[in-house]
Structures are given as C-alpha cells and as structure tokens.
Design an enzyme around this catalytic site. Structure first.
Site, PDB file in Angstrom:
ATOM      1  N   SER A  71       0.974  -0.921  -0.267  1.00  0.00           N
ATOM      2  CA  SER A  71       0.019  -0.540   0.137  1.00  0.00           C
ATOM      3  C   SER A  71       0.668   1.003   0.050  1.00  0.00           C
ATOM      4  O   SER A  71       2.140   1.242   0.911  1.00  0.00           O
ATOM      5  CB  SER A  71      -0.976  -0.139   0.749  1.00  0.00           C
ATOM      6  OG  SER A  71      -1.114   0.862   1.461  1.00  0.00           O
ATOM      7  N   THR A 130      -6.586   2.906  -6.714  1.00  0.00           N
ATOM      8  CA  THR A 130      -7.592   2.690  -5.881  1.00  0.00           C
ATOM      9  C   THR A 130      -8.313   3.878  -6.177  1.00  0.00           C
ATOM     10  O   THR A 130      -7.261   5.185  -5.580  1.00  0.00           O
ATOM     11  CB  THR A 130      -7.347   2.735  -3.898  1.00  0.00           C
ATOM     12  OG1 THR A 130      -6.154   1.351  -4.050  1.00  0.00           O
ATOM     13  CG2 THR A 130      -8.313   2.221  -2.921  1.00  0.00           C
ATOM     14  N   HIS A 188     -13.604  -1.741  -0.868  1.00  0.00           N
ATOM     15  CA  HIS A 188     -13.007  -1.960   0.092  1.00  0.00           C
ATOM     16  C   HIS A 188     -12.760  -2.003   2.099  1.00  0.00           C
ATOM     17  O   HIS A 188     -12.622  -1.448   2.762  1.00  0.00           O
ATOM     18  CB  HIS A 188     -12.787   0.231   0.580  1.00  0.00           C
ATOM     19  CG  HIS A 188     -11.815   0.777   0.584  1.00  0.00           C
ATOM     20  ND1 HIS A 188     -10.450   1.405  -0.252  1.00  0.00           N
ATOM     21  CD2 HIS A 188     -10.328   0.468   1.820  1.00  0.00           C
ATOM     22  CE1 HIS A 188      -9.310   1.717   0.418  1.00  0.00           C
ATOM     23  NE2 HIS A 188      -9.315   1.613   1.864  1.00  0.00           N
TER      24      HIS A 188
HETATM   25  C1  LIG Z   1      -6.355  -2.572   7.941  1.00  0.00           C
HETATM   26  C2  LIG Z   1      -6.885  -2.398   6.438  1.00  0.00           C
HETATM   27  C3  LIG Z   1      -6.442  -0.934   5.775  1.00  0.00           C
HETATM   28  C4  LIG Z   1      -6.578  -0.751   4.168  1.00  0.00           C
HETATM   29  N1  LIG Z   1      -6.038   0.121   3.723  1.00  0.00           N
HETATM   30  C5  LIG Z   1      -6.118   0.374   2.542  1.00  0.00           C
HETATM   31  C6  LIG Z   1      -4.852   0.438   1.348  1.00  0.00           C
HETATM   32  O1  LIG Z   1      -4.367   1.493   2.404  1.00  0.00           O
HETATM   33  N2  LIG Z   1      -4.831   0.524   0.323  1.00  0.00           N
HETATM   34  C7  LIG Z   1      -5.711   0.363   0.050  1.00  0.00           C
HETATM   35  O2  LIG Z   1      -6.318   0.041  -1.591  1.00  0.00           O
HETATM   36  N3  LIG Z   1      -7.090  -0.617   0.778  1.00  0.00           N
HETATM   37  C8  LIG Z   1      -7.239  -0.897   1.589  1.00  0.00           C
HETATM   38  N4  LIG Z   1      -7.530  -1.507   2.640  1.00  0.00           N
HETATM   39  C9  LIG Z   1      -8.735  -2.665   1.603  1.00  0.00           C
HETATM   40  C10 LIG Z   1      -8.307  -3.921   1.431  1.00  0.00           C
HETATM   41  O3  LIG Z   1      -7.249  -3.096   0.265  1.00  0.00           O
HETATM   42  C11 LIG Z   1      -9.235  -5.013   0.723  1.00  0.00           C
HETATM   43  O4  LIG Z   1      -9.964  -4.092  -0.272  1.00  0.00           O
HETATM   44  C12 LIG Z   1     -10.246  -5.215   1.915  1.00  0.00           C
HETATM   45  O5  LIG Z   1      -9.380  -4.841   3.005  1.00  0.00           O
HETATM   46  C13 LIG Z   1     -10.324  -6.032   1.264  1.00  0.00           C
HETATM   47  O6  LIG Z   1     -11.758  -6.348   2.115  1.00  0.00           O
HETATM   48  P1  LIG Z   1     -11.143  -7.678   3.666  1.00  0.00           P
HETATM   49  O7  LIG Z   1     -10.581  -7.232   4.584  1.00  0.00           O
HETATM   50  O8  LIG Z   1     -12.614  -8.370   3.902  1.00  0.00           O
HETATM   51  O9  LIG Z   1     -10.559  -9.041   2.887  1.00  0.00           O
HETATM   52  C14 LIG Z   1      -7.529  -2.156   3.811  1.00  0.00           C
HETATM   53  C15 LIG Z   1      -7.613  -2.933   4.807  1.00  0.00           C
HETATM   54  C16 LIG Z   1      -7.596  -2.831   6.131  1.00  0.00           C
HETATM   55  C17 LIG Z   1      -8.394  -3.507   6.212  1.00  0.00           C
END
Ligand SMILES: Cc1cc2nc3c(=O)[nH]c(=O)nc-3n(C[C@H](O)[C@H](O)[C@H](O)COP(=O)(O)O)c2cc1C
Length: 443
Positions: free
Chosen positions: A176, A226, A340
């Site tokens: 990320s 994103t 997300h």
């Molecule tokens: C703690 C956390 C931090 C995240 N940070 C980002 C990020 O920095 N950039 C991004 O595109 N998505 C981010 N996401 C979303 C994830 O990339 C992803 O879309 C999401 O976790 C998928 O759902 P799931 O956690 O239920 O598998 C984050 C998710 C979580 C749980």
C-alpha cells in the site's frame, strides 16, 4: 463377568408401553400415529486396559507459544478470535472495523452466505488445481494479499513478515501507498515475491509520479490505483477508540499496555512506526486522507497514469458496469470489484452480487478481480465461479499477522488454500478452470 442388562427406556415410554401415541397437538380426525417405540437394551461391562490403552493419546502441546496459539486456528474466524485477544482493542478494531454502520461489510459477507453451490458428482477429483493465470502469469492460488495501510501497527514486523510469507507460498503481495515499510525495503526482503504496488493519487501529483517510478524500478509487476477513496470513510470504531497514527500515549493506552504488554514492548523497541512512502504524520487516518488525497481525480488521470506505467494497471474499487467500462476505455487492464472491505462508502452493493454483470460487460477486455468480506476459501470459489479471475484478501491475512506474526500469515494462506482445494473437489471440479456459473447461484 460383570454384565447387566439395563433397559434404556424413558419414563414416558415405560408408562405408554408399546401403545401407539398421537403426535403432540395432532389428535383428532386425520391423527398421525408414531410407530411403537423400541425398547433399547445395551449390555454394559467394565472396559479392559488393553482396550483403553490405544485410546490414550496424550496431545502434544507445542512449547513455542506462537505455535501453541496457532495450533488452535483451523479457520480464518479462529485467527480473528486469537487476534482480538492479542492486539490492543484500537488496533484490532482498525483492522476489523468498517465504515459507519458497517452495512457494506455485512452485506458483502452475507452475499457469500447466499452463494449456493451445485456440486457435480462422480468426477475424478483426486487432484484439484487451485492455480489461475492472471495477466499471463501463473498463480498457485486464486487469491492475492490486498494492500493494507499501517501494517506494522498490527504486528511490529509488518509488511516484511507478510511479504516473506507471500514469497514462500507464491502468493502475490500488494504494498500500500500507506505502507509502513518502503517500496525498496519490501523488494529487498522478498526479492522473489510476486509484488504489486497500490497507489493513491495525492494532491501532489509529482509525489505520486515518484512512487510509481520507484515501484517500477524495484520490480513491482502491476500498479493498482485505488479509486474509492475521494474522502475518508467514517470508521466509527476508530473515532470512538480515539485512534491516531502513531498511537498516542494516553491514560487509556497506558492501561491497555498493561493488558497487551508484548505488543507495546514491540512497538516501543523497534523502528518508529511511521508511513514509509510519505511524510511523517501525527493524527487520525481520516485527517490524513482528507489532507493528502485528491478528491478531484477523474478518469482523465487514468490516462496520465497509463503513460507512466507500462505494466498491468488495475483500478480498485469499481462497483458498477458503467465505471468498469469507463475504466477499461481509459486504459485499465484490470479492475478490482471492491468496496474497500466496507471501509469507505457504507450501504454499498455486495461485490459478489455486481460481479456477473461487470464480467459480462468487460471480462473479454480486462481481468476482473474481487475483494471484500472473504473469510473462507469457499467465498473465493464462489467468486471464481461467477467470473472473477482471482480475489484479494485483506483482513484474513491481517488476522493471521496479529495472531502469530509471519507464521500467522502462513497459517491464513494455508487455511484458505486448503478450503479452496476441498471446495473444488466437493464441487466436482478438477481445477479452477472448470468452474462456471452452473456451480453456484445466489439464493
Ligand atoms: C486495515 C486495513 C487497511 C487497508 N488499507 C488499504 C490501503 O492502504 N489501500 C487500499 O487500496 N486498500 C486498503 N484496504 C482495503 C483492502 O485493500 C481490501 O480492499 C479489503 O481489505 C478487502 O476486504 P477484506 O478485508 O474483507 O478482505 C485496507 C483494509 C484494511 C482491513
């Protein structure tokens, strides 16, 4: 011989003997009758030592505390339960929580429960190939690790631990923009790992361009932009917990330190917890997003990015057919149908439910991947059957990381992989390539 015959009959049966009894509430015309109940007789005796001895198998309790902890994790939900005990409340909630009323996340998870499988039996499924091909490259499993910001908060080894586990399993790791280990450090840590880089477009376009160039120079294979983060989602758990980055030392956090000493010792005795790819920040995640991110980004910026990045370019956070078409028309090679993790817009549609229409619209021109809410390998199989090329998982590996560091991530990957293989076999599919919409419907 000590043997007695004990009639195993209940009070009721005894009083009724073998007379036929009407079902409760069913007396009268058309009454249904039960068959006479059988009087069960079982011979009892004392067991012999020679019979007991083979049953006594003392459980081997691992001496290593991480191994001991992880030995109780058989599902991602088990890892989540361990993570909830290990990590401070605000840290666990940051990963586990979602936006507003968390409807988007609930909806995404419920959609996987709606998936109803239709198995095809009597196929030779002695082996199940869990591999897929994404952008022409073979993946051993049909999922990648999603980009997650601030991963060193979950565990002090953060992205290093995750990318090492990913390299071992051949799973693609997505770093990320909000990562806590730099683009170059991650590449050095696991040079053979398949790595993608996730970008947020900032108001400062030059800074974004610099990140893209660094990712390219460090051998990242694909760029994931994103696009669902115009402003910060309102994550109420973080607001209530007063979460800041880095976590502030307040009376509440000091009290928490007493409950989770290992986490705090690791935090305070390893390199300072900061964003590795951007300036230092002291405040909430929401303030950071609203200050740095550019809410004026449009599809025209995709063309600009396309000019900077020669490799596969994916847009993450597409949820409608119209946006999917626009993304591909503006040069995207792939899209990630995603809300997300339910952390941005609340009340969003479940990705699994919008997936088939998006695959129909652009599946012949772009790779369509899916994330949000995946807790089980069966969820991944359902998405593949409905047309996804592969999935991304976020929380699933973060729960593993919080539960047991690098070995916890290994465990999360192994659990999902095992579930995917078993589901394929029970569905009668010899590999992911045999999955099709006939295997699943949404109830
Ligand atoms: C703690 C956390 C931090 C995240 N940070 C980002 C990020 O920095 N950039 C991004 O595109 N998505 C981010 N996401 C979303 C994830 O990339 C992803 O879309 C999401 O976790 C998928 O759902 P799931 O956690 O239920 O598998 C984050 C998710 C979580 C749980």
């Amino acid at each position: 011989m000590v043997a007695r015959l004990l009639p195993l009959v209940g009070q009721q049966t005894r009083s009724h003997g073998t007379r036929r009894r009407p079902l409760a509430g069913a007396a009268g015309p058309g009454t249904h009758w039960r068959e006479p109940e059988e009087v069960a007789l079982a011979a009892r005796r004392l067991p012999r030592w020679s019979e007991l001895r083979p049953l006594l198998r003392p459980e081997r309790v691992p001496l290593d505390p991480v191994e001991r902890r992880l030995s109780h994790a058989h599902t991602v939900a088990d890892l989540r339960a361990i993570a909830a005990r290990r990590a401070p409340r605000a840290v666990f909630d940051y990963a586990d929580g979602a936006a507003e009323q968390e409807i988007s996340l609930c909806r995404a998870r419920r959609s996987f429960a709606r998936a109803e499988f239709h198995p095809q039996v009597l196929r030779d499924v002695s082996a199940a190939d869990t591999g897929v091909t994404v952008f022409g490259r073979p993946w051993p499993v049909p999922f990648a690790l999603a980009p997650t910001g601030f991963t060193r908060m979950m565990h002090h080894e953060g992205e290093r631990a995750v990318v090492r586990a990913a390299q071992r399993a051949g799973v693609t790791f997505t770093l990320s923009t909000m990562g806590t280990t730099s683009i170059e450090q991650v590449a050095q840590e696991a040079p053979a790992a398949r790595r993608w880089f996730q970008l947020y477009l900032w108001r400062d376009r030059a800074a974004g361009k610099d990140l893209v160039e660094r990712a390219r120079a460090a051998g990242y294979e694909a760029l994931v932009l994103t696009v669902d983060t115009a402003v910060a989602g309102a994550r109420m758990r973080d607001v209530r917990n007063g979460l800041t980055i880095p976590p502030a030392l307040t009376p509440a956090t000091v009290l928490d330190a007493a409950l989770h000493p290992a986490w705090w010792v690791n935090l305070l005795t390893t390199e300072p917890l900061t964003f590795a790819n951007m300036h230092e920040w002291h405040g909430t995640v929401a303030d950071l997003v609203n200050t740095m991110f550019d809410p004026s980004v449009t599809f025209a910026d995709i063309e600009w990015l396309r000019g900077l990045w020669p490799g596969p370019l994916l847009l993450k956070g597409i949820c409608t057919v119209a946006d999917a078409r626009a993304a591909v028309d503006h040069g995207a090679d792939g899209i990630i149908v995603s809300t997300h993790g339910g952390r941005q817009l609340d009340r969003a549609a479940a990705p699994l439910e919008v997936l088939p229409a998006i695959v129909d619209a652009v599946g012949d021109r772009a790779e369509v991947l899916l994330d949000t809410g995946i807790m089980n390998g069966g969820d991944v199989v359902a998405a593949l059957a409905l047309g996804a090329k592969a999935c991304l998982v976020g929380r699933a590996f973060l729960y593993g990381l919080m539960a047991g560091g690098e070995r916890g991530v290994d465990r999360a990957i192994a659990i999902l992989t095992g579930e995917i293989a078993r589901t394929l076999q029970l569905l009668g599919a010899r590999g992911t390539g045999e999955l099709n919409p006939a295997h699943v419907s949404l109830r």
